[in-house]
Write a protein that holds these residues in place. Structure first.
Motif, short mmCIF file in Angstrom:
data_model
loop_
_atom_site.label_atom_id
_atom_site.label_comp_id
_atom_site.label_asym_id
_atom_site.label_seq_id
_atom_site.Cartn_x
_atom_site.Cartn_y
_atom_site.Cartn_z
N GLU A 10 12.08 -0.21 -3.27
CA GLU A 10 10.87 -0.98 -2.90
C GLU A 10 11.14 -2.36 -2.59
OE1 GLU A 10 7.14 -0.34 -4.47
OE2 GLU A 10 7.56 1.80 -5.22
N SER A 66 8.67 5.44 -1.80
CA SER A 66 8.38 4.53 -3.33
C SER A 66 9.65 4.89 -4.19
CB SER A 66 7.16 5.06 -3.93
OG SER A 66 7.21 6.46 -4.13
N TYR A 83 -2.49 3.98 -6.57
CA TYR A 83 -1.23 4.82 -6.54
C TYR A 83 -0.64 5.39 -7.64
CZ TYR A 83 3.60 6.39 -5.01
OH TYR A 83 4.79 7.09 -4.77
N ARG A 131 1.05 -1.12 -0.05
CA ARG A 131 0.07 -0.09 -0.03
C ARG A 131 1.15 1.32 -0.16
NH1 ARG A 131 -5.42 -0.70 1.07
NH2 ARG A 131 -5.96 -2.85 0.64
N TYR A 132 0.53 2.18 -0.34
CA TYR A 132 0.96 3.55 -0.55
C TYR A 132 0.27 4.64 0.02
CZ TYR A 132 3.67 1.09 -4.39
OH TYR A 132 4.31 0.03 -4.71
N HIS A 142 4.23 9.17 -0.67
CA HIS A 142 5.06 8.39 -1.43
C HIS A 142 6.10 7.35 -0.25
CE1 HIS A 142 4.04 10.70 -4.61
NE2 HIS A 142 4.60 11.92 -4.14
N GLU A 143 5.19 7.17 0.70
CA GLU A 143 5.83 6.11 1.60
C GLU A 143 5.10 4.57 1.05
OE1 GLU A 143 6.65 9.40 3.77
OE2 GLU A 143 4.77 8.57 3.46
N TYR A 144 5.78 3.51 1.10
CA TYR A 144 5.03 2.32 0.72
C TYR A 144 5.08 1.52 2.28
CZ TYR A 144 9.47 -0.13 0.71
OH TYR A 144 10.78 -0.78 0.74
#
Length: 125
Positions: free
Chosen positions: A92, A25, A117, A5-6, A10-12
């Motif tokens: 990632e 990301s 995303y 998930r995002y 822009h973090e995953y």
């Protein structure tokens, strides 16, 4: 089952059971440029969704990495201390920042899946 998930920052999050792997990301690392330093939290620290969890510095800027979910830091990626460029080469994958023991798995529902995303990135031009 592993799902990614995002966030709009822009973090995953890659969730595997009760543990979530957190990083930035591929899009985020491409915007930062060459990563030269990563500041990671201490293992055992509790982070809150939407609050600063780590810092990433590049040749262009320093940026906060926000916790996409609340939880306890159970592991950090020590490899980044000696090789912060992993964030650029495999954001990632091997360039992950920290692992969280989730406080509330329901928080995942507020995050975007990969398709959403991608659609969000398309709006950024």
């Amino acid at each position: 089952m592993t799902s990614v998930r995002y966030t709009k920052d822009h973090e995953y999050v890659r969730v595997d059971g009760a543990v979530a792997v957190v990083g930035i990301s591929d899009y985020a690392q491409s915007q930062l440029g060459d990563v030269v330093f990563v500041e990671l939290p201490d293992v055992g620290k509790t982070v809150e969704k939407g609050k600063e969890a780590a810092v990433v510095e590049s040749v262009k800027a320093a940026s906060e990495v926000y916790a996409p979910l609340s939880g306890e830091v159970v592991e950090v990626n020590a490899e980044l201390e000696g090789n912060p460029g992993l964030v650029n080469t495999d954001a990632e994958g091997q360039g992950w920042f920290l692992k969280l023991k989730l406080a509330d798995p329901a928080e995942l529902d507020a995050l975007m899946d990969a398709d959403a995303y991608k659609a969000f990135l398309d709006t950024l031009g």
